[in-house]
Design an enzyme around this catalytic site. Structure first.
Site, mmCIF file in Angstrom:
data_model
loop_
_atom_site.group_PDB
_atom_site.id
_atom_site.type_symbol
_atom_site.label_atom_id
_atom_site.label_comp_id
_atom_site.label_asym_id
_atom_site.label_seq_id
_atom_site.Cartn_x
_atom_site.Cartn_y
_atom_site.Cartn_z
ATOM 1 N NE ARG A 1 32.022 50.792 41.903
ATOM 2 C CZ ARG A 1 32.546 50.700 40.688
ATOM 3 N NH1 ARG A 1 33.843 50.746 40.512
ATOM 4 N NH2 ARG A 1 31.764 50.572 39.638
ATOM 5 C CG ASN B 1 35.809 55.764 39.285
ATOM 6 O OD1 ASN B 1 36.528 55.979 38.313
ATOM 7 N ND2 ASN B 1 34.883 54.817 39.286
ATOM 8 C CD GLU B 2 31.856 55.377 36.063
ATOM 9 O OE1 GLU B 2 31.200 54.619 36.800
ATOM 10 O OE2 GLU B 2 32.053 55.138 34.860
ATOM 11 C CD GLU C 1 36.007 53.562 33.973
ATOM 12 O OE1 GLU C 1 35.034 52.799 33.846
ATOM 13 O OE2 GLU C 1 36.307 54.095 35.050
ATOM 14 C CD1 TRP D 1 29.616 46.760 34.503
ATOM 15 C CD2 TRP D 1 27.682 47.563 33.727
ATOM 16 N NE1 TRP D 1 29.913 47.656 33.495
ATOM 17 C CE2 TRP D 1 28.749 48.159 33.003
ATOM 18 C CE3 TRP D 1 26.372 47.918 33.407
ATOM 19 C CZ2 TRP D 1 28.537 49.094 31.986
ATOM 20 C CZ3 TRP D 1 26.164 48.843 32.394
ATOM 21 C CH2 TRP D 1 27.235 49.414 31.704
ATOM 22 C CD GLU E 1 34.150 46.443 38.408
ATOM 23 O OE1 GLU E 1 35.335 46.711 38.655
ATOM 24 O OE2 GLU E 1 33.287 47.297 38.146
ATOM 25 C CE LYS E 2 34.328 35.571 40.749
ATOM 26 N NZ LYS E 2 33.272 36.385 41.415
ATOM 27 C CG PHE E 3 32.537 36.669 35.321
ATOM 28 C CD1 PHE E 3 32.894 35.559 34.551
ATOM 29 C CD2 PHE E 3 32.098 36.455 36.616
ATOM 30 C CE1 PHE E 3 32.805 34.276 35.061
ATOM 31 C CE2 PHE E 3 32.001 35.176 37.141
ATOM 32 C CZ PHE E 3 32.355 34.084 36.362
ATOM 33 C CG HIS E 4 34.427 44.596 33.320
ATOM 34 N ND1 HIS E 4 35.281 45.072 32.354
ATOM 35 C CD2 HIS E 4 33.401 45.480 33.387
ATOM 36 C CE1 HIS E 4 34.787 46.205 31.859
ATOM 37 N NE2 HIS E 4 33.651 46.468 32.460
HETATM 38 C C1 GAL Z 1 32.795 52.001 35.662
HETATM 39 C C2 GAL Z 1 33.711 52.227 36.842
HETATM 40 C C3 GAL Z 1 34.865 51.260 36.861
HETATM 41 C C4 GAL Z 1 34.371 49.868 36.586
HETATM 42 C C5 GAL Z 1 33.663 49.857 35.264
HETATM 43 C C6 GAL Z 1 33.162 48.503 34.852
HETATM 44 O O1 GAL Z 1 31.522 52.450 35.952
HETATM 45 O O2 GAL Z 1 34.212 53.539 36.833
HETATM 46 O O3 GAL Z 1 35.501 51.323 38.122
HETATM 47 O O4 GAL Z 1 33.512 49.487 37.607
HETATM 48 O O5 GAL Z 1 32.546 50.690 35.345
HETATM 49 O O6 GAL Z 1 32.492 48.577 33.609
#
Ligand code: GAL
Length: 688
Positions: free
Chosen positions: A103, A141-142, A298, A306, A346-349
């Site tokens: 992304r 986004n960010e 968030e 991550w 991000e399936k483990f997030h």
């Molecule tokens: C942020 C991002 C989100 C998601 C999240 C995961 O940096 O804006 O889309 O990736 O981290 O922690």
């Protein structure tokens, strides 16, 4: 109080959407950030648009009473954009392309990217601007999150234009950059390149402009989208999500363009300074827009995916971290994300709704939190509650960390150390650039303010003249806004305020391994002469980074170096200037020294904590009449506080706070004879 999450229904079949809305209501969710990465679903090919699914989702959310923070979906261009328009791809320092597949693979200055993104925003805005569910706009986004700099040809062209606008003539640029050095004199703007891979150091003044340009390009993307939304008639607040102290984007310059500040914060459970660092971040974002509550856009309900190691949160930590945001000015608590992804990176997030469903500790903690936040009374806006300013400045951050300096400085780490000595004393602190230091504060601390603009110097001088206490140093007031020495050497602006003359930096040896952590350096007893011990009262401390050679002109010497090359010269000075005082610290003190020095200036300035004498691990913050007390420790504590419980209305006295316990209290500012109107009187707040 907003409560919700990023919602990505485009990752799920339509059958799930009704269940989503039902469970959102159960969790107390009242807002979602919708479709942040949905560009390829909305526009699967050039000229092909599909809004039907989005109409359905927004309709279902609206029927369920859930408001929409509608994303402009521009953060991840679909595959067709990268394939058909490779000029939208960013490049690294060597000119190599970043490719799609992740992304944020867009060059912020690419006119083609901006045209395509702008078209998407226009279509979304025109379709949904009057939809009653849409309560806010979430731009991009960010910005800059993964890609800190883009060196593409699009950036090259935009950089030349940006420099042309900034300097007008190439002669002015040559003067600002000092291009007489190393045969760097330019004859035309189109001879200038981004600071791509070069044999050795780039011109530092050019690097500073390159950083400004990079921040500005990201900001231009935000502004481009904002203007399209406004032109389409948007009346909802427009925002984008910040990342706290994020080096590439000067959020102080962005803030005036945001209707509300939104921030993403993911405290690292393994960071021993997690509470301090998160408090710093929350104070920083609150200070960007005084008087306007911000939104925690968030956070994670539990583990992230991550970091190399991703432990979850201990019980109660989510509520305690959330309360830290509320207490420091947030009126919205949101998560990444609503429903845990089945596929993708991000399936483990963690998420509000985990893979294991509603029979989980995570679900219980988010529903409990939703209920608690939903029941809070209306909270006062965060105002000028802090009497202490920590000076933090992005341009300085960029300049002070350039190479070829006497020592390598990790600016954020230094600021966090100084902030920590204030935070551990329970003081409310605003985090502001030097220009924002005014007589609303009693104490200002400016660590390593190497680059000091004329306006910043003027406001710090005025602040002290009017009665404030300024603590500066080390490595402060060295260059101007072009990263050039002013004539007259160093401390040319603040010298009169501090009452000292600066002779030399006295760089100390650095650590041979690891970072530039203050503790690491102070602990290292390296080569002869590199020790910088000093004594302050009964406190034996050690300095690191530098042991500067300063001469007291009019200042009093509070502490002197007792050994090393700087032995005998002042380590800490104090000078009466106007109605105030200027203090200078000529080294980076170890934690013991830092604490003693901060203790001394706190006493000199008379600032008082929100709640005095709190037990270790307990923090308190004020926003208007609301005082939030959080026990971050693992043992229960008893605090005694005058006021009423903001959740139950019960009068407070001795209150037991369990591990990770939170108390929201109405405790109006003591309007009595106390000289410090922002503090709860000590007599009403003591540990058991
Ligand atoms: C942020 C991002 C989100 C998601 C999240 C995961 O940096 O804006 O889309 O990736 O981290 O922690």
């Amino acid at each position: 109080m907003l409560y919700g999450a990023d919602y990505n229904p485009d990752q799920w079949p339509e059958e799930v959407w009704d269940e989503d809305v039902r469970l959102m209501r159960e969790a107390g969710v009242n807002v979602v950030s919708l479709g942040i990465f949905a560009w390829s679903r909305i526009q699967p090919a050039e000229g092909v648009w599909d809004f039907a699914w989005l109409d359905t989702v927004i309709g279902k959310l609206h029927a369920g009473g859930i408001r929409v923070n509608l994303a402009t979906a521009t953060a991840s261009p679909p595959p067709w954009v990268s394939a058909q328009y490779p000029e939208t791809l960013p490049a690294d320092e060597s000119g190599a392309s970043y490719w799609p597949g992740s992304r944020q693979h867009f060059a912020p200055s690419s006119p083609t990217y901006r045209r395509l993104a702008g078209e998407l925003v226009r279509r979304l805005a025109e379709r949904y601007v009057d939809h009653p569910a849409v309560a806010m706009w979430h731009v991009g986004n960010e910005f800059g999150c993964h890609l800190w700099m883009d060196f593409s040809d699009a950036a090259r062209d935009a950089y030349r234009d940006w420099l042309g606008r900034r300097y007008g003539t190439v002669e002015a640029l040559n003067a600002a950059w000092g291009t007489s050095f190393w045969s760097q004199r330019y004859a035309r703007f189109d001879e200038i390149f981004p600071p791509r891979l070069a044999p050795y150091s780039h011109n530092p003044s050019s690097m500073l402009d390159w950083r400004r340009f990079t921040s500005d390009m990201l900001l231009e993307c935000y502004l481009m989208e904002r203007e399209i939304l406004l032109a389409a008639g948007a009346t909802q607040p427009i925002t984008t999500n910040f990342m706290g102290p994020f080096k590439p984007a000067d959020y102080a310059a962005w803030a005036p363009h945001m209707d509300v500040i939104a921030d993403d914060c993911y405290p690292d459970p393994t960071n021993p300074h997690r509470i301090r660092d998160a408090a710093f971040q929350r104070d920083l974002v609150r200070s960007l827009k005084p008087g306007v509550p911000w939104i925690l856009m968030e956070q994670a309900t539990d583990a992230v995916n991550w970091r190399p190691w991703n432990p979850g949160k201990r019980p109660g930590v989510l509520a305690a971290e959330t309360a830290q945001s509320v207490g420091r000015g947030a009126d919205g608590i949101m998560f990444f994300q609503w429903r845990q992804s089945r596929a993708g990176s991000e399936k483990f997030h963690s998420a509000m709704l985990p893979h294991a469903g509603t029979g989980t500790a995570t679900w219980r903690s988010v529903t409990d939190l939703g209920e608690r936040l939903g029941a809070l009374p209306e909270l006062p806006p965060p105002g000028r509650d802090a009497r202490v300013a920590l000076v933090f400045d992005w341009e300085n951050w960029w300049a002070v960390e350039e190479r070829d300096h006497p020592v390598e400085i990790d600016y954020l780490a230094l600021c966090l150390e100084w902030y920590g000595a204030l935070h551990s004393r329970g003081l409310m602190v605003d985090i502001v650039p030097p220009e924002k230091v005014d007589d609303g504060y009693d104490l200002a601390i400016a660590p390593a303010l190497y680059l000091l603009r004329d306006e910043g110097a003027a406001s710090l001088t005025r602040f002290v003249g009017d009665g404030g206490t300024l603590l500066a140093g080390p490595f402060t007031d060295i260059v101007d806004g072009h990263d050039q020495f002013r004539s007259g050497g160093f401390l040319t602006q603040l010298g009169p305020v501090l009452g000292v003359r600066f002779e030399d930096f006295g760089a100390l040896g650095g650590p041979t391994t690891g970072g530039t952590g203050v503790g690491a350096q102070a602990a290292r007893a390296s080569a002869d002469g590199d020790r910088a011990p000093f004594r302050l009262g009964h406190v034996e401390a050690t300095g690191s980074l530098v042991a500067e050679l300063v001469h007291p002109v009019e200042a009093d010497v509070v502490a002197s170096f007792t050994d090393g090359r700087a032995a005998g010269s002042p380590a800490v000075t104090r000078h009466a200037f106007g109605a105030g005082e200027g203090w200078y610290v000529a080294t980076m003190p170890d934690p013991v020294g830092l604490d003693a020095i901060v203790g001394a200036v706190v006493e000199a300035s008379g600032v008082r904590p929100v709640v005095a004498n709190l037990p270790a691990g307990v923090e308190a913050a004020r926003r208007g009449d609301l005082v939030t007390v959080i026990n971050h420790g693992d043992d229960e504590v008893v605090v005694t506080l005058a006021g009423t419980d903001a959740e139950t209305g019960a009068p407070l006295g001795r209150t037991t706070l369990p591990a990770q316990g939170v108390l929201f209290a109405w405790a109006p500012i003591d309007s009595g004879p106390s000289p410090m109107p922002t503090s709860v009187d000590d007599s009403v707040a003591t540990p058991a």
